[in-house]
Design an enzyme around this catalytic site. Sequence first.
Site, PDB file in Angstrom:
ATOM      1  CE1 TYR A 226      -5.348  -4.864   4.540  1.00 45.35           C
ATOM      2  CE2 TYR A 226      -4.628  -7.108   4.981  1.00 45.35           C
ATOM      3  CZ  TYR A 226      -4.887  -6.087   4.087  1.00 45.35           C
ATOM      4  OH  TYR A 226      -4.696  -6.303   2.752  1.00 45.35           O
TER       5      TYR A 226
ATOM      6  CE1 TYR B 177      -2.710  -3.315   1.672  1.00 52.33           C
ATOM      7  CE2 TYR B 177      -4.312  -1.663   0.982  1.00 52.33           C
ATOM      8  CZ  TYR B 177      -4.015  -2.959   1.343  1.00 52.33           C
ATOM      9  OH  TYR B 177      -5.011  -3.902   1.379  1.00 52.33           O
TER      10      TYR B 177
ATOM     11  CE  LYS C  26     -11.379  -5.416   7.768  1.00 53.87           C
ATOM     12  NZ  LYS C  26     -10.424  -6.485   7.418  1.00 53.87           N
TER      13      LYS C  26
END
Length: 385
Positions: free
Chosen positions: A379, A195, A291
């Site tokens: 996460y 990321y 998610k």
Amino acid sequence: MRTQVAIVGGGPAGLLLSQLLHRRGIASVVLESRDRRYVEQRQRAGMLEQGTTDVLRESGAGERLDREGLVHHGLELRFGGAGHRIPLTEMTGRTVTVYAQTEIVKDLVALRLADGGDVRFEAEVLEIDASAPSVTFRHEGRVETLDCDYVAGCDGFHGVSRPAVPGIRTFARDYPFAWLGILADVPPSTDELIYAHSDRGFALHSLRSPKVSRLYLQVAPDEDLGAWSDARIWDELAARFATGDGWRLREGPITDRAVTPMRSFVAEPMRHDRLFLAGDAAHIVPPTGAKGLNLAVSDVTVLARALAERYETGSERLLDDYSATCLRRVWRAEHFSYWMTTLLHADPEADEFARRLQRSHLEYVTSSEAAATTLAENYVGLPLA
Ligand code: PHB
């Protein structure tokens, strides 16, 4: 026509619910508006929490997942030209697995059909009666009514289920950016997801297999795909992932590309009478926290348990708790996804003060064990209630 549970929508939420109910001896019919090919091809994210892989395995859909899923123990946050590893498993004792949503859908469709399940593609739902209850739909040119005990609305953000909940409250945020996602026939340049934050914008390096990479670029919400040649995409990715230590991004043929809008959205409550909403029909998260699919799986897990208790004991206690139980997890994921999104993207509207705060936040998350653990436990997914 009659069944116990009418399931509107044959994406991962609807198909998994049908499978979980089947394992408990509860009959269902799945009505999907698109054709099978479309449902099995559409590209979505592919990061599964351990709780999600546990449920898929329990449902009987774990065989190919266990063979082909890539188990991950960490991720990298990259900014200022340097990478910082978050050791997810060391911090939480849990792992995450990369396995694409399209593959889960293929596995579930095959499993339902092999078990004699009733999954109807190109079945357009015209009306949901949450009280009678029943679902009216058009299939192969005929209009039919499916009577049932309960209706599960698993038909996504644009579906017909949510509008069938009168007086529903909605909460939403739009972001001043979108993601341009590509699939490329090139071995991933990394073992773990990266990321990356840079002044040019966010970028994500994910993967699908040892030979296929999945990458994303932050772009404008109204971005014109036509303005992005392959060369421009690779150049921009390389610039955003650039480090001071000579790390190189491998390039290859791009096989799929699309722009995904970023949105946060929650509808409350997730139930009206005998209609229960699950997955994207009730809530949307921006993809930064990975998610969306995991929330859909936790919704239908809660719903399958509640329906099983109702059929086995007559008690409606878990069904009555369904909306509140799901929404607690939904709001946690909403906050985490919003937090990851604002932490990592370049906000075109941010002033210098906001940019300094963001940089400090990134440094804190990658230098404090407490802060990194907060990221890690969200996460990998908090335990299912
Ligand atoms: C993906 O592999 O498509 C993916 C992974 C992690 C994300 C979003 C998408 O946060």
